[in-house]
Design an enzyme around this catalytic site. Sequence first.
Site, PDB file in Angstrom:
ATOM      1  CG  ASP A 145      -1.880   1.121   1.282  1.00 30.80           C
ATOM      2  OD1 ASP A 145      -2.058   1.791   0.244  1.00 30.80           O
ATOM      3  OD2 ASP A 145      -2.471   1.360   2.352  1.00 30.80           O
ATOM      4  CG  ASP A 181      -3.831   5.013  -3.311  1.00 34.65           C
ATOM      5  OD1 ASP A 181      -2.913   4.475  -2.665  1.00 34.65           O
ATOM      6  OD2 ASP A 181      -5.032   4.946  -2.983  1.00 34.65           O
TER       7      ASP A 181
END
Length: 480
Positions: A153, A358
């Site tokens: 992440d 992201d």
Amino acid sequence: MKNLLNIITIILCVLLSWEYTDGVENRASGEISFHRIQISSLFPSPSSSCVLSPRASNTKSSLHVMHRHGPCSSLSSEKATTSPDHDEILRLDQARVKSIHWKLSKKLTARDRLSQSQSTVLQARSGITLGSGSYIVTVGIGTPKHDLSLLFDTGSDLTWTQCQPCGKNGTSCYPQEEPIFNSSSSSSYSNVPCSSPLCDSLPSQGVYRNCSGSNCFYVAGYVDGSSTSGFLAKEKFTLTNTDVFDKLNFGCGVNNQGFKGIAGLLGLGPGTLSFPSQTAMTYNNIFSYCLPSSKEYTGHLTFGSGGISNSVKYTPSFTLLVNSGGSFYSLDIVGISVANKDLNIPLGVFSNATAIIDSGTTITRLPPVAYAALRTAFKEKMSNYKTTLGPPPFDTCYDFTGLRTMSIPKISFSFDGGTVVDLDSKGVMYMYGMSKGCLGFAGNTYNNNVAVFGSLQQKTLEVVYDVPSGRLGFAPNGCR
Ligand SMILES: *[C@@H]1O[C@H](CO)[C@@H](O)[C@H](O)[C@H]1NC(C)=O
Ligand SMILES: *[C@@H]1O[C@H](CO)[C@@H](O)[C@H](O)[C@H]1NC(C)=O
Ligand SMILES: *[C@@H]1O[C@H](CO)[C@@H](O)[C@H](O)[C@H]1NC(C)=O
Ligand SMILES: *[C@@H]1O[C@H](CO)[C@@H](O)[C@H](O)[C@H]1NC(C)=O
């Protein structure tokens, strides 16, 4: 006569699609402006087997990136989940974007505040949702080494895994496939004391701390209600045979809720607690990855500058957004083109909204004006295809039933510094159901909402995060 013409047309079409499976040339410029794709290639069969791609060349500091539900997944129980629940994926994706907007917005309306405060308590402290995060890597933790599958992440810093003892003193762990890490049986494990400056710094990195005992106890909440809490600790991390790190800070989570299957998370955000920041002495805070086009392929996550392709083009406007709400990498989108034609998006549409890249958001979110322009141009080029209704947030969907191939316009993004990145043919549409697909983008609600360059659009691109030089790079064909 008409029949004969039809037959000739069909033969020509078959011959053409035979020749150009990758793209259709624009005869005037010689540039590819459409992608012709075999529709079957977009829907991997549930029985397809794993095709391991080579890791990044010339470097040993590279891990396979696997789709957690694909045939390459290290989690066999997750592999079994062959038909993804698109509604659930898209719901989690929207929740993640909402939490990013919440965390990074400066001008919240009263209504936003209200709807946020009505949700879970933890989110007030910190948090971002994990979204539908689908990509995992395997990392060795402790002595002896315990291999664990972690979600990676770029939108959070703390690396954590579930730790024994679970289920003691009212704590709980969610079911995970691999044996849960037992810190008592690792000779290299040590707790971080409450008195350490690191423990003090947790709140500024979006992690709540609880120092009612002598050990630093962390609590990281995610907006979707999932959370991990436990001991902030130091441990040995083994990436590869040659890349071993003795004392990295991580979360030994004895109380974890809301996740499923995976053993924890590898935090690749820009904050000081993240894995790239902690290993900066070795890798100079440079990492790159490639997300595979399809579940049956692997991509890579590579640390350091070894093996980065020469064809990488960099955008210089690459900044780190680190605040108590979360850590993100920001970039400047300046334009979009469809089939090699620049969209007419007024100056200021992009500069009025921060943009981030992201790995945990699937669908790219754009300022509403930019999305509307993209949709109009895309629809025009797709007018030959039958439209259909798709799941939210999509509004531009097609039914390709009965077709063998489809031609979709090439989409390119321009970033600050004159860097133009062509999206892969698999990075344009979100495919769902039987032969159905939607333009894989969505518009934000407000002009000043943060735009997000998501993982669908990053597929097969080599993406290079070069923090010390303040630049973000892209190259085509980073993986299959
Ligand atoms: C659980 O409680 C027991 C006794 O109250 C204590 O000795 C032990 O350290 C606690 N374990 C954890 C993980 O807090
Ligand atoms: C963890 O390891 C310790 C020491 O080896 C052992 O006593 C304990 O039973 C283990 N706990 C679990 C839950 O396996
Ligand atoms: C703080 O930690 C103690 C144990 O050290 C625990 O009993 C308590 O519930 C924790 N508080 C929160 C808010 O997590
Ligand atoms: C950018 O924001 C300013 C201030 O809110 C506004 O006046 C302007 O119209 C916006 N520009 C665009 C293109 O949206």
